[in-house]
Design a protein around this motif. Structure first.
Motif, PDB file in Angstrom:
ATOM      1  N   ASN A 196       0.806  -1.218   0.000  1.00  0.00           N
ATOM      2  CA  ASN A 196       0.000   0.000   0.000  1.00  0.00           C
ATOM      3  C   ASN A 196       0.841   1.271   0.000  1.00  0.00           C
ATOM      4  O   ASN A 196       0.288   2.360   0.194  1.00  0.00           O
ATOM      5  N   PHE A 197       2.142   1.125  -0.232  1.00  0.00           N
ATOM      6  CA  PHE A 197       3.041   2.272  -0.114  1.00  0.00           C
ATOM      7  C   PHE A 197       2.679   3.395  -1.090  1.00  0.00           C
ATOM      8  O   PHE A 197       2.560   4.562  -0.690  1.00  0.00           O
ATOM      9  N   LYS A 198       2.488   3.066  -2.351  1.00  0.00           N
ATOM     10  CA  LYS A 198       2.234   4.092  -3.361  1.00  0.00           C
ATOM     11  C   LYS A 198       0.915   4.815  -3.111  1.00  0.00           C
ATOM     12  O   LYS A 198       0.882   6.048  -3.018  1.00  0.00           O
ATOM     13  N   GLN A 199      -0.172   4.051  -3.000  1.00  0.00           N
ATOM     14  CA  GLN A 199      -1.474   4.678  -2.785  1.00  0.00           C
ATOM     15  C   GLN A 199      -1.560   5.377  -1.431  1.00  0.00           C
ATOM     16  O   GLN A 199      -2.147   6.449  -1.310  1.00  0.00           O
ATOM     17  N   GLY A 200      -0.973   4.760  -0.414  1.00  0.00           N
ATOM     18  CA  GLY A 200      -0.985   5.369   0.913  1.00  0.00           C
ATOM     19  C   GLY A 200      -0.277   6.708   0.927  1.00  0.00           C
ATOM     20  O   GLY A 200      -0.739   7.667   1.561  1.00  0.00           O
TER      21      GLY A 200
END
Length: 216
Positions: A77-81
Motif C-alpha cells: 500500500n506504499f504508493k497509494q498510501g
C-alpha cells in the motif's frame, strides 16, 4: 485443588493471563512499528494502513505474525498510501492557510463565516483520514474511489465518525499533556478504533466470506 487449577489456567502458558500479556505486547509493538515507519512523514499513510491491517488480522483474528503482516501491507500500500496522505495534508494545509489569512485580513461576520467553513473542512478531512487508510488496507481500488468512499462513510456512519474523532481527540490530548506517550498511543488507539471501523468496513466488502484478508 480448584484454586491451584484456576491459577494454572490463568498464569500457565496458553492461559488467559499469558494470552492477555501477549496481546498487550503485540498492540504496543505494532504502535512502535507505526511510529518508526512514519518518521519520514510522507509514509504515514502507508504506515497507518499497515497498522490497521496487522491489528485486525493478527490481534483481533489471531492470524499471522505482526511484523510480517505489517511490512507486507506497508509495501503493498506504499504508493497509494503516500498519494492519499499527501493529498490530505496538502488540502489541510490549504485550509489552515486560508484561516490564517482570514483572521489577519478580515473581520466581521463574513470573515467569521468563512473561517467556520474552513474549520469544518479541516475536521471533515480528519474524519476522512479515519476511514481512508483502514479502507486502503482492506480494499483494492483506485485512489479516487478511496476518496469517494471515505467522503461517503463520514456522513453515512455519522455516529461512528463522532466516536472515531472522540478517540483521536482524547489520545491527542494525552500526548499533548504527556509527550512521551506518543510512543505508546498509536497501538491502543488503532485497537480501539478498529472496534468501530470493522462493522463499517465489513458492510462494503465485495466478498462477505473473507472478513480478514485485505488489500495488504
Amino acid at each position: 485443588m480448584k484454586k491451584e487449577k484456576r491459577e494454572k489456567s490463568i498464569f500457565g502458558f496458553g492461559g488467559s493471563f499469558v494470552e492477555s500479556c501477549d496481546k498487550i505486547f503485540d498492540v504496543m509493538a505494532l504502535g512502535f512499528l507505526w511510529f518508526l515507519c512514519s518518521l519520514p512523514i510522507v509514509t504515514i499513510g502507508a504506515s497507518s494502513a499497515a497498522l490497521y491491517y496487522a491489528m485486525v488480522k493478527c490481534i483481533k483474528h489471531n492470524d499471522g505474525y505482526i511484523a510480517k503482516e505489517f511490512f507486507r501491507s506497508f509495501m503493498l500500500n506504499f504508493k497509494q498510501g503516500t498519494i492519499l496522505w499527501v493529498l490530505l495534508v496538502v488540502c489541510t494545509l490549504a485550509m489552515h492557510l486560508n484561516i490564517g489569512i482570514l483572521m489577519k485580513e478580515t473581520d466581521g461576520y463574513v470573515g467569521l463565516f468563512f473561517i467556520c467553513v474552513y474549520v469544518f473542512v479541516c475536521i471533515y478531512l480528519l474524519a476522512m483520514a479515519c476511514y481512508v487508510f483502514p479502507a486502503l488496507s482492506r480494499y483494492d481500488m483506485s485512489c479516487g474511489w478511496f476518496v469517494k468512499l471515505s467522503l461517503y462513510m463520514v456522513v453515512r456512519y455519522f455516529g461512528t465518525t463522532l466516536a472515531l474523532l472522540l478517540v483521536l481527540v482524547c489520545m491527542g490530548a494525552l500526548v499533548w499533556k504527556f509527550p512521551m506517550l506518543m510512543f505508546f498511543v498509536p497501538g491502543p488507539m488503532a485497537f480501539i478504533m478498529s472496534d468501530f471501523l470493522e462493522g463499517v468496513l465489513k458492510k462494503h466488502e465485495p466478498n462477505q466470506e473473507n472478513t480478514v484478508e485485505c488489500n495488504g
